[in-house]
Design an enzyme around this catalytic site. Structure first.
Site, PDB file in Angstrom:
ATOM      1  N   LEU A 186       0.792  -1.230   0.000  1.00 21.37           N
ATOM      2  CA  LEU A 186       0.000   0.000   0.000  1.00 21.37           C
ATOM      3  C   LEU A 186       0.827   1.283   0.000  1.00 21.37           C
ATOM      4  O   LEU A 186       0.282   2.363  -0.174  1.00 21.37           O
ATOM      5  CB  LEU A 186      -0.933   0.011   1.227  1.00 21.37           C
ATOM      6  CG  LEU A 186      -1.924  -1.156   1.306  1.00 21.37           C
ATOM      7  CD1 LEU A 186      -2.666  -1.134   2.627  1.00 21.37           C
ATOM      8  CD2 LEU A 186      -2.892  -1.102   0.140  1.00 21.37           C
ATOM      9  N   SER A 187       2.135   1.169   0.204  1.00 21.21           N
ATOM     10  CA  SER A 187       2.960   2.385   0.232  1.00 21.21           C
ATOM     11  C   SER A 187       4.179   2.216  -0.665  1.00 21.21           C
ATOM     12  O   SER A 187       4.483   1.126  -1.133  1.00 21.21           O
ATOM     13  CB  SER A 187       3.416   2.690   1.667  1.00 21.21           C
ATOM     14  OG  SER A 187       4.499   1.851   2.021  1.00 21.21           O
ATOM     15  N   GLY A 188       4.883   3.305  -0.862  1.00 26.92           N
ATOM     16  CA  GLY A 188       6.059   3.295  -1.731  1.00 26.92           C
ATOM     17  C   GLY A 188       7.359   3.138  -0.973  1.00 26.92           C
ATOM     18  O   GLY A 188       8.427   3.432  -1.510  1.00 26.92           O
TER      19      GLY A 188
END
Length: 163
Positions: free
Chosen positions: A40-42
């Site tokens: 869900l995140s980078g």
């Protein structure tokens, strides 16, 4: 009408084939001890892209981990996938590749979920969408519409060919 029937059947078969292939892949992967997680995140860019489905080997032994391995673990109620930065007193400190500094916390074996095997870029967006109320409704509706359209075309085709 023949072209419409051919295109509709092709669409149904391709869609069904894609769904069956995805289910078969999921069964194979999970039977091998891997578990999929949506990223869900980078924090792990560029190696693991945001929106990927990340495959985690749940059978990988905690004691066999080394600095540089990418692992999944729980941090409260969320799952995180980061690279091992250091070991200290039997605990692990991690860091996301795209983050400037290591995580503030250490994790123990009770938080460890498994070791990173690979990822499928952007597939997580589809998985996340399919888990929403809108995604479920639209997917079921699209499948039902395809089947009804197929029945309608069959009925028209049969009626037309009777004459």
């Amino acid at each position: 009408m023949k072209v419409v029937k051919f295109l509709l059947n092709s669409l149904i078969h391709v869609t069904a084939g894609a769904v069956l292939a995805a289910v078969a892949a999921l069964i194979i992967v999970t039977s091998m001890g891997c578990r999929p997680y949506v990223v869900l995140s980078g924090s792990m860019e560029p190696e693991i892209k945001t929106g990927s489905v990340c495959l985690i080997d749940t059978r990988h032994d905690y004691d066999a981990l080394e600095v540089g391995d990418v692992i999944a673990f729980t941090n409260g109620r969320i799952s995180v996938t980061h690279r091992i930065y250091e070991f200290r007193n039997g605990l692990i400190r991690t860091k996301g590749d795209a983050n400037d500094s290591p995580d503030q916390y250490f994790i123990g074996e009770e938080n460890y979920l498994g070791c990173y095997v690979g990822s499928v870029p952007y597939a997580g967006y589809i998985v996340a969408w399919l888990q929403t109320k809108r995604g479920i409704i639209l997917t079921v509706a699209a499948g039902a519409m395809l089947m009804l359209l197929d029945l309608l075309v069959d009925k028209v085709w049969c009626e037309k060919n009777k004459q």
